[in-house]
Scaffold this motif. Structure first.
Motif, PDB file in Angstrom:
ATOM      1  N   ASP A 161       0.720  -1.224  -0.082  1.00  0.00           N
ATOM      2  CA  ASP A 161       0.049  -0.050   0.239  1.00  0.00           C
ATOM      3  C   ASP A 161       0.763   1.255   0.103  1.00  0.00           C
ATOM      4  N   LYS A 162       0.226   2.524  -0.098  1.00  0.00           N
ATOM      5  CA  LYS A 162       0.796   3.873   0.062  1.00  0.00           C
ATOM      6  C   LYS A 162       1.759   3.649   1.215  1.00  0.00           C
ATOM      7  N   LYS A 163       2.833   4.390   1.400  1.00  0.00           N
ATOM      8  CA  LYS A 163       3.693   4.677   2.391  1.00  0.00           C
ATOM      9  C   LYS A 163       4.168   3.436   3.387  1.00  0.00           C
ATOM     10  N   THR A 164       4.466   2.405   2.530  1.00  0.00           N
ATOM     11  CA  THR A 164       4.918   1.023   3.353  1.00  0.00           C
ATOM     12  C   THR A 164       6.350   1.096   2.914  1.00  0.00           C
TER      13      THR A 164
ATOM     14  N   LYS B 238       8.081   1.169  -0.093  1.00  0.00           N
ATOM     15  CA  LYS B 238       8.322   0.577  -1.203  1.00  0.00           C
ATOM     16  C   LYS B 238       9.740   1.014  -2.000  1.00  0.00           C
ATOM     17  N   THR B 239       9.613   2.477  -2.078  1.00  0.00           N
ATOM     18  CA  THR B 239      10.662   2.915  -2.587  1.00  0.00           C
ATOM     19  C   THR B 239      12.041   2.994  -1.755  1.00  0.00           C
ATOM     20  N   GLN B 240      11.726   2.973  -0.442  1.00  0.00           N
ATOM     21  CA  GLN B 240      12.965   2.854   0.422  1.00  0.00           C
ATOM     22  C   GLN B 240      13.708   1.708   0.165  1.00  0.00           C
TER      23      GLN B 240
ATOM     24  N   GLY C 104       5.502   9.071 -13.275  1.00  0.00           N
ATOM     25  CA  GLY C 104       4.248  10.008 -12.595  1.00  0.00           C
ATOM     26  C   GLY C 104       4.361  10.423 -11.335  1.00  0.00           C
ATOM     27  N   LYS C 105       5.654  10.685 -10.726  1.00  0.00           N
ATOM     28  CA  LYS C 105       5.863  11.194  -9.569  1.00  0.00           C
ATOM     29  C   LYS C 105       5.943  12.486  -9.606  1.00  0.00           C
ATOM     30  N   THR C 106       5.958  13.099  -8.573  1.00  0.00           N
ATOM     31  CA  THR C 106       5.941  14.817  -8.581  1.00  0.00           C
ATOM     32  C   THR C 106       7.781  14.995  -8.743  1.00  0.00           C
TER      33      THR C 106
HETATM   34  N1  LIG Z   1      13.331   0.653   7.260  1.00  0.00           N
HETATM   35  C1  LIG Z   1      12.830   1.848   7.420  1.00  0.00           C
HETATM   36  N2  LIG Z   1      13.248   2.694   8.530  1.00  0.00           N
HETATM   37  C2  LIG Z   1      12.986   3.751   8.858  1.00  0.00           C
HETATM   38  N3  LIG Z   1      12.185   4.496   7.832  1.00  0.00           N
HETATM   39  C3  LIG Z   1      11.664   4.001   6.843  1.00  0.00           C
HETATM   40  C4  LIG Z   1      11.915   2.545   6.526  1.00  0.00           C
HETATM   41  N4  LIG Z   1      11.363   2.249   5.506  1.00  0.00           N
HETATM   42  C5  LIG Z   1      10.627   3.338   4.959  1.00  0.00           C
HETATM   43  N5  LIG Z   1      10.953   4.417   6.076  1.00  0.00           N
HETATM   44  C6  LIG Z   1      10.141   5.505   5.659  1.00  0.00           C
HETATM   45  O1  LIG Z   1       8.841   5.641   5.370  1.00  0.00           O
HETATM   46  C7  LIG Z   1       8.267   6.382   4.697  1.00  0.00           C
HETATM   47  C8  LIG Z   1       7.702   5.939   3.408  1.00  0.00           C
HETATM   48  O2  LIG Z   1       8.589   4.920   2.817  1.00  0.00           O
HETATM   49  P1  LIG Z   1       8.400   5.053   1.113  1.00  0.00           P
HETATM   50  O3  LIG Z   1       8.191   6.449   0.860  1.00  0.00           O
HETATM   51  O4  LIG Z   1       9.532   4.439   0.833  1.00  0.00           O
HETATM   52  O5  LIG Z   1       7.213   4.415   1.048  1.00  0.00           O
HETATM   53  P2  LIG Z   1       6.347   4.250  -0.401  1.00  0.00           P
HETATM   54  O6  LIG Z   1       5.386   2.975  -0.109  1.00  0.00           O
HETATM   55  O7  LIG Z   1       7.357   4.096  -1.568  1.00  0.00           O
HETATM   56  O8  LIG Z   1       5.456   5.491  -0.352  1.00  0.00           O
HETATM   57  P3  LIG Z   1       4.571   5.873  -1.612  1.00  0.00           P
HETATM   58  O9  LIG Z   1       3.425   5.189  -1.652  1.00  0.00           O
HETATM   59  O10 LIG Z   1       4.523   7.381  -1.669  1.00  0.00           O
HETATM   60  O11 LIG Z   1       5.383   5.578  -3.070  1.00  0.00           O
HETATM   61  C9  LIG Z   1       9.637   7.318   4.187  1.00  0.00           C
HETATM   62  O12 LIG Z   1       9.617   8.497   4.883  1.00  0.00           O
HETATM   63  C10 LIG Z   1      10.776   6.567   4.642  1.00  0.00           C
HETATM   64  O13 LIG Z   1      11.759   7.203   4.858  1.00  0.00           O
END
Ligand SMILES: Nc1ncnc2c1ncn2[C@@H]1O[C@H](COP(=O)(O)OP(=O)(O)OP(=O)(O)O)[C@@H](O)[C@H]1O
Length: 441
Positions: free
Chosen positions: A167-170, A172-174, A196-198
């Motif tokens: 899901d969103k903000k889980t 993935k990108t990290q 499509g990212k900002t």
């Molecule tokens: N292992 C981790 N330790 C600490 N913070 C983390 C970790 N993994 C992710 N985060 C934090 O959680 C937040 C969301 O992570 P991220 O942007 O990678 O999620 P996402 O699923 O790609 O989001 P989006 O839906 O916007 O693409 C970020 O601020 C990131 O720094």
């Protein structure tokens, strides 16, 4: 003399008749934002590049009985009905410059921070022939991410396609950023494709990678959310064609992350509907599976020693990994890392759902030692997570001593798998950290 001129004129007229030295000109008959219907281009080819006055560029995305459909990729001013559309006789292609490494670029080799196009560009075809099966080797070298939950439990190999879904903000990108940073000094070229990212989001990724010295070997290929949608759908293919170029010409390992394929599919659906393609399941066009499969089949271990590893990302809603696009991509890739919102909120980061994640290559890319430890850790962890589900409200004191012990080991494994972002572990550290658990086994 006059005979000679007559002959010249005759040859010229014959050539014009055969349409050898001129390009056709059509007229715009309908404008639907970035999709145009054009009359009068009878001999144009599919995917041929066209120019619309001095206002825009695009390519032929469908050929109908009476007209052709043009998808606009670049626009400087509004397009009107009646505008002249010139065929170019050339296939629509992306551009790439070797100087792009270390920069945020688009599929036309323009540096997005300075808005300047690089010199020394080469043309990159959007669709290339698949790599023959006889040129592919087996995936058996690890691509270390530095994340214990991946390297030890669901490993990724050079040439593998491993989906990252959640899901969103889980996070993935990290996971992708951690993996890119962990490739420092390993002779791997990384390509992060942002769809499509900002601009702000992409700049943040750039800043994180730059701060950790990872931009030295990384290209960020971006199609921002405000660009013409056809650019968004073609950028991943250009990124993978660049990867293929490096793998074949320089025999090197390339890591490609596509962030994300759900957005790509949604834009592809929008274009298809506007183009008049018949909608299929969930209104996606019937070639949706083919489009993603042809992108991801670029991932391979080549017999010349190079490889392309692909980490596609998919954003889900409500943790549903069974929707059309997710199940398509799950069936194309060699495994998936599923991220869960619950784990993320509980502080279990990276928020990997160990029950739903899979690596179909598994131990084939691990050393003997880490494979042995990983197998025990996975078994104990999965059994703990299953027991947790069943005994959710149970009191530990009421459990049998064996079960309690199992629960304690499982909990300990879970805690040890927590890893803060950008703090990679080496394989040696992982085996030291978990060795005692294997000895207990
Ligand atoms: N292992 C981790 N330790 C600490 N913070 C983390 C970790 N993994 C992710 N985060 C934090 O959680 C937040 C969301 O992570 P991220 O942007 O990678 O999620 P996402 O699923 O790609 O989001 P989006 O839906 O916007 O693409 C970020 O601020 C990131 O720094």
């Amino acid at each position: 003399m006059s005979k000679h001129i007559d002959e010249l004129i005759e040859t010229k007229v014959a050539a014009i008749k055969e349409k050898k030295n001129i390009f056709e000109v059509g007229r715009v008959s309908k404008v639907q934002n970035y999709i145009l219907e054009v009359d009068g281009l009878e001999n144009i080819g599919f995917f041929e590049k066209v120019t619309i006055e001095d206002k825009a560029e695009g390519y032929v995305s469908a050929i109908n009985q009476r007209n052709v459909v043009v998808a606009v990729t670049k626009k400087t001013s509004d397009i009107n009905i009646g505008d002249a559309v010139k065929a170019t006789g050339k296939e629509f292609r992306g551009l790439y410059s070797p100087y792009s490494i270390g920069h945020i670029v688009d599929m036309f080799a323009e540096d997005k921070l300075t808005s300047k196009r690089f010199d020394d560009t080469i043309e990159i075809p959007i669709s290339t022939k698949p790599i023959p099966i006889m040129d592919r080797g087996s995936v058996n070298r690890p691509l270390l991410t530095g994340i214990t939950g991946i390297d030890m439990i669901y490993p990724v190999g050079c040439g593998q396609r491993q989906l990252i879904i959640g899901d969103k903000k889980t996070g993935k990108t990290q996971i992708v950023l951690d993996t890119i940073v962990n490739q420092k000094d390993k002779d791997i070229l990384c390509i992060y494709i942002a769809i499509g990212k900002t601009k702000k989001e992409v700049k943040e990724v750039y800043a994180e990678l730059l701060r950790r010295g990872a931009m030295e070997y990384t290209i960020i290929l971006a199609a921002f959310n405000d660009e013409c949608p056809p650019v968004l759908t073609n950028t991943p293919a250009v990124g993978l064609a660049i990867a293929e170029h490096y793998m074949l010409q320089q025999n090197i390992d390339v890591l490609v992350a596509i962030d994300d394929l759900k957005r790509h599919a949604d834009v592809y659906r929008e274009i298809s509907l506007l183009t008049g393609k018949v909608p299929g399941r969930d209104a996606y066009p019937s070639d949706m599976f083919y489009t993603h499969a042809s992108l991801l089949e670029k991932g391979c271990q080549h017999k010349n020693g190079g490889s392309i590893t692909i980490l596609p990302i998919i954003e889900t809603k409500g943790g549903d990994i069974t929707d059309y696009i997710s199940s398509n991509v799950i069936s194309i890739t060699d495994g998936q890392i599923v991220l869960s919102t619950k784990n993320f909120e509980d502080g279990q980061k990276p928020a990997i759902d160990y029950g739903l994640s899979v690596s179909r290559l598994g131990g084939a890319v691990q050393t003997k030692e880490i494979k042995k430890i990983g197998a025990v850790v996975r078994r104990e962890l999965l059994s703990y997570l299953e027991t947790c589900d069943v005994y959710e409200l149970a009191n530990m004191d009421e459990m049998s001593p064996e079960l309690r012990n199992k629960m304690l080991i499982g909990k300990e494994i879970r805690n040890r798998l927590i890893q803060y972002k950008f703090s990679p572990w080496s394989i040696d550290k992982m085996s030291v950290m978990f060795n005692d658990l294997v000895e207990l086994d």
